[in-house]
Enzyme design. Sequence first.
Site, short mmCIF file in Angstrom:
data_model
loop_
_atom_site.label_atom_id
_atom_site.label_comp_id
_atom_site.label_asym_id
_atom_site.label_seq_id
_atom_site.Cartn_x
_atom_site.Cartn_y
_atom_site.Cartn_z
N HIS A 36 0.87 -1.17 0.00
CA HIS A 36 0.00 0.00 0.00
C HIS A 36 0.90 1.22 0.00
CE1 HIS A 36 -4.02 1.69 0.31
NE2 HIS A 36 -3.55 2.59 1.17
N LYS A 61 -11.09 5.22 -3.57
CA LYS A 61 -10.23 6.37 -3.32
C LYS A 61 -8.84 6.06 -3.82
CE LYS A 61 -8.54 7.89 0.75
NZ LYS A 61 -8.53 8.50 2.10
N LYS A 92 -4.86 7.16 -4.12
CA LYS A 92 -3.81 7.96 -3.50
C LYS A 92 -3.01 8.71 -4.56
CE LYS A 92 -4.20 6.98 0.94
NZ LYS A 92 -4.44 8.02 1.96
N ASP A 129 -6.98 11.32 -2.92
CA ASP A 129 -6.42 11.81 -1.67
C ASP A 129 -4.96 12.19 -1.91
OD1 ASP A 129 -5.62 12.37 0.89
OD2 ASP A 129 -5.89 10.34 1.67
N GLU A 189 -9.51 15.03 -1.58
CA GLU A 189 -9.21 15.04 -0.15
C GLU A 189 -7.86 15.69 0.12
OE1 GLU A 189 -8.65 11.86 3.57
OE2 GLU A 189 -9.66 11.24 1.72
N ASP A 217 -8.93 16.40 6.03
CA ASP A 217 -8.46 15.29 6.85
C ASP A 217 -7.35 15.77 7.78
OD1 ASP A 217 -7.70 12.91 7.98
OD2 ASP A 217 -7.06 11.95 6.14
N LYS A 267 -11.26 10.53 11.91
CA LYS A 267 -10.56 9.30 12.26
C LYS A 267 -10.43 9.27 13.78
CE LYS A 267 -7.91 9.15 7.96
NZ LYS A 267 -6.61 9.39 7.32
N GLU A 274 -14.48 4.74 5.02
CA GLU A 274 -13.36 4.09 4.37
C GLU A 274 -12.83 2.98 5.26
OE1 GLU A 274 -8.91 5.36 2.91
OE2 GLU A 274 -10.37 6.96 3.22
#
Length: 398
Positions: free
Chosen positions: A42, A187, A189, A218, A244, A269, A293, A347
Site C-alpha cells: 500500500h 479512493k 492515493k 487523496d 481530499e 483530513d 478518524k 473508508e
Amino acid sequence: MPAPRAAPTPPTKGTSVSIPHEDLVIDRVETVILDVPLRRLHRFARVTMDAQPVLLAFVHTRGGATGVGEGVVPGGPWWGGESVESMKVTIDTYLAPLLIGRRVDQVEALWLDMGDLVAANLYAKTAVEVALHDAWARCLDLPLHDLLGGVTRTSIDVTWALGAEPVEVVVEEIQRILTAGTHTSFKLKMGAVDPAEDVQRIAAIAEKMAGAASLRVDLNARWDLLTSRTLLPRLAHAGIDLVEQPVPGEQVEALAEINAMLPIPVMADESLRTPHDALRLVRLRAADVWSIKVTKVGGLRRARDIVAIGAAAGIPVHAGTSIETGIGTAASLHLACAAPGVTWGSELFGPLLFVEDVVTTPLTYADGSLQLPTGPGLGVTPDPDAVRELRRTGLTRD
C-alpha cells in the site's frame, strides 16, 4: 503528577445495571506492538508498506473485564507524528501509572488528567480511551455504542482505497473488486510523483472507469496552493467526484480557497484533529466534507464532539481510516453508527487489507457495507494466537 479529579457520582437507586465499584477499578494496563502483514503493498505519498504496525492497549479491571484499544498510524510517523514505538513508551511510562487505581467509567476525568500529564500524543490517548470504553461496556454487558448514545444506523457504506500505483495496477484492482460486487466507490492515493504526471495518471484511470465506479482522490497534503489551483480543475473535468486534503493541514486558508474554486467537494483530513480545528474549518468554509478518524483525534468522545460540530454547521462527516485491524475498525464503526452526522459513508476497509486479522470473529462486510457487530464492548475480541504470532518482541521491527 496532577491530583486526580473527583470520581463521578455513583449510580442512583433504580439504575438498570448495578456493578460493585471495586469491579470497575483498573488493575493493570499492558501494551503490545504487532506487525500485521498486508495482502498487497500500500503506497502513500511518502511511504510504502507491506505490513501495518499496530499498538494494542489492554485495560484490565479488578472485576475481570478487559478492554482493548488500538493505536495506529498509516505506515509510521510520517503522517501523524507518532509511531507505535512512541505510543508504547508514552502509555507504559506516563499514562498507565495514572490509570491504575482509577475506574474505567471515569473516561472524561481520565482524559483531562491525561492531558495535564501528556500534551498532544492523540494516537496513544486513543488506544487508552477506546480500551476504557470497551472495558466499561463489558462491565455493563452492553455494546460500546450504548455509551455514545445508542445507534442511529447498523451499517455504513465502505469506500475501497488504493495506493499510488500505475494506471494498469489500479484499474485491474478496481475491476476485480467491481466484479466481486463488494464496493462501488474507490479512493486513489496521489502525491508520490510529479503533480502533472500524477494528474495524467488519475485522468487515465478515470477515463477507463467512466460510468463504472465513483472515484475520489487523496493527496495526503502534498501540494501547495498554486499547484492545486492549476491542476485540481483538471481532475474535476476528468470525472473525479471528490478531492481530499490537497494542501498541508495547517494551511486552512488555502484549503478554503481551493474549496471555493472547485465544482466538486473538498474533504478535510489532516486539517481536522481537534474540536477547535472543526470550528476553524466551519468559520472559513474550508471543506464540504470532513474525514473523522478516531485514531487521530484522541478517541471516541472527541470524535463525537467533532461530528456534532459538523452536523450543526451542515457539514457531512466521513468515517476515515488509518488502516486499523478489526479492533480499531470496530471502534470507528461504533462511533459512525452512533453519531448521526456521519452521513458521507466510510473508508473502514482496513481488515480486508490484512493477510489475517487479529480478532476471533471477523467483522462482516456485505453489499459494500460494514455491519455493526453485536455483543458487549466493541463486539470483537483479540485472537490470542494471532496476537502471539504477530507480536513484536522489541521496539524495532525485524
